[in-house]
Design an enzyme around this catalytic site. Structure first.
Site, short mmCIF file in Angstrom:
data_model
loop_
_atom_site.label_atom_id
_atom_site.label_comp_id
_atom_site.label_asym_id
_atom_site.label_seq_id
_atom_site.Cartn_x
_atom_site.Cartn_y
_atom_site.Cartn_z
N HIS A 246 0.86 -1.19 0.00
CA HIS A 246 0.00 0.00 0.00
C HIS A 246 0.90 1.24 0.00
O HIS A 246 1.62 1.47 -0.96
CB HIS A 246 -0.93 -0.07 1.21
N HIS A 284 -1.92 -1.29 -12.30
CA HIS A 284 -2.95 -1.13 -11.27
C HIS A 284 -4.21 -1.80 -11.80
O HIS A 284 -4.61 -1.55 -12.93
CB HIS A 284 -3.22 0.35 -10.99
N ASP A 325 2.60 5.57 -7.55
CA ASP A 325 3.82 5.38 -6.77
C ASP A 325 5.06 5.77 -7.57
O ASP A 325 6.01 6.33 -7.03
CB ASP A 325 3.93 3.92 -6.31
#
Length: 381
Positions: A246, A284, A325
């Site tokens: 996460h 993702h 990210d």
């Protein structure tokens, strides 16, 4: 770009009659558009059809539906705060990518909280914090949670005030200087970043504010369903965010970037894949065609050649696009931010979403208490 199917292809994949297909369209469950080559014909959105086919294949067993909801499956909680719809992140009906052009985190909080008053994360007293970072954030948020009022039976406006206070504590704990200016400006001053960099921080915080029912948000909602103080709900979210799958993905992304600089992008990617390690910061499940949050950040700053080469090497090897990210890692390097800046930005931005979901959960007055499917031995009498 989304894939579109002809009528015949859609019917074949769903194995239904035309009337059923049209019923799905009328209920908004399948997107439809005119065929560019022949306006008399229609095309149907492939990802909607795939989702429907998966649901139909599972059947209507309550157990199957419940289990599928845990991991990227059926929607499990009703919310009006945010969603991911056809590759776009939506905040209360508004496109987050478009809002990122100008919105501050405070303005985003006002939207996500449906607040009737202006939201402020001001910290007007000199901070006694000598150091900033994750340990400080945990310590100060824990103290606030221990002193907080239970959330049940209190008006949403009061709960929002608790959330604003908790976010203010997080901001100064994570590097923002005290003051009444927007939190991105205070964070930029704490990190010695110029005005252009401050605007990139603003954009990142706003894009990180919420992301539907992710793991940390679910943890915050579970805490809220028990009536825990709002600061405790944020603490639950912060604890969950630390996991490498996460909020900790930013650190792994920087490690991959450093490997690419030392070994070359192709060799670095090959080594990570050879060791059966998923590539951090790429791909993702909600954004198979690319993370719009990353795109919204990349549109405002130029990443260096080395990162571009790594991006291209990953795309060539895996077909995966960079996600948020990767964008945070690139921003951290470009602005020379603290090494753990991706996590700090994530935690501060997402505290707004945790508050929104905690308040929504409390006001719904519904407990979150799923049952487990026992798979262990049964003792004899």
């Amino acid at each position: 770009m989304s894939e579109w199917l002809t009528r015949e292809e859609a019917l074949a994949r769903l194995n239904v009659r035309p009337q059923t297909l049209y019923a799905y369209v009328s209920r908004g469950r399948i997107g439809m558009r005119p065929d560019g080559a022949d306006p008399r014909r229609s095309q149907y959105r492939a990802d909607d059809i795939a989702a429907l086919a998966t649901r139909r294949a599972r059947g209507r067993s309550p157990q199957a539906i419940a289990e599928s909801a845990i991991a990227w499956g059926e929607p499990a909680i009703t919310t009006a705060i945010s969603t991911v719809l056809h590759g776009r992140l939506v905040y209360r009906g508004k496109d987050a990518g478009a809002l990122a052009a100008t919105a501050t985190l405070e303005e985003t909080a006002g939207l996500l909280w449906a607040s009737r008053s202006r939201v402020s994360f001001a910290s007007l007293t000199p901070s006694a914090v000598r150091q900033s970072g994750t340990p400080t954030a945990f310590a100060r948020l824990s103290a606030l949670a221990a002193e907080g009022w239970p959330s049940l039976g209190r008006r949403p406006a009061m709960l929002q005030q608790d959330g604003a206070a908790a976010t203010s504590v997080l901001a100064t704990s994570l590097g923002a200087i005290p003051g009444s200016e927007p939190v991105h400006e205070r964070l930029a001053q704490g990190w010695s970043v110029d005005a252009a960099g401050a605007d990139l921080i603003r954009r990142a915080l706003m894009l990180l504010a919420d992301h539907e029912l992710n793991a940390s948000t679910f943890a915050a909602r579970v805490a809220a369903s028990t009536g825990a103080p709002i600061a405790a709900c944020l603490l639950a979210g912060l604890a969950t965010l630390t996991g490498p799958r996460h909020g900790g993905a930013g650190a792994a992304a920087i490690a991959l970037i450093e490997d690419a600089e030392r070994l070359g992008p192709d060799e670095a990617v090959a080594r990570w894949l050879a060791h059966d390690r998923p590539l951090p910061a790429f791909g993702h499940q909600l954004y198979p065609e690319g993370d719009p949050r990353a795109e919204a950040l990349f549109s405002e700053f130029k990443i260096d050649v080395g990162l571009l080469r790594l991006r291209d090497a990953v795309l060539a090897a895996t077909g995966l696009h960079p996600n948020i990210d990767f964008a945070l890692a690139a921003l951290t390097r470009g602005l020379r931010l603290p090494a753990d800046a991706p996590f700090r930005l994530f935690a501060l931005g997402r505290s707004v979403g945790w508050t929104a979901h905690a308040v929504e959960q409390v006001t719904s007055n519904r407990p979150i208490r799923p049952r487990a499917r026992y798979d262990g031995p049964i003792g004899s009498n």
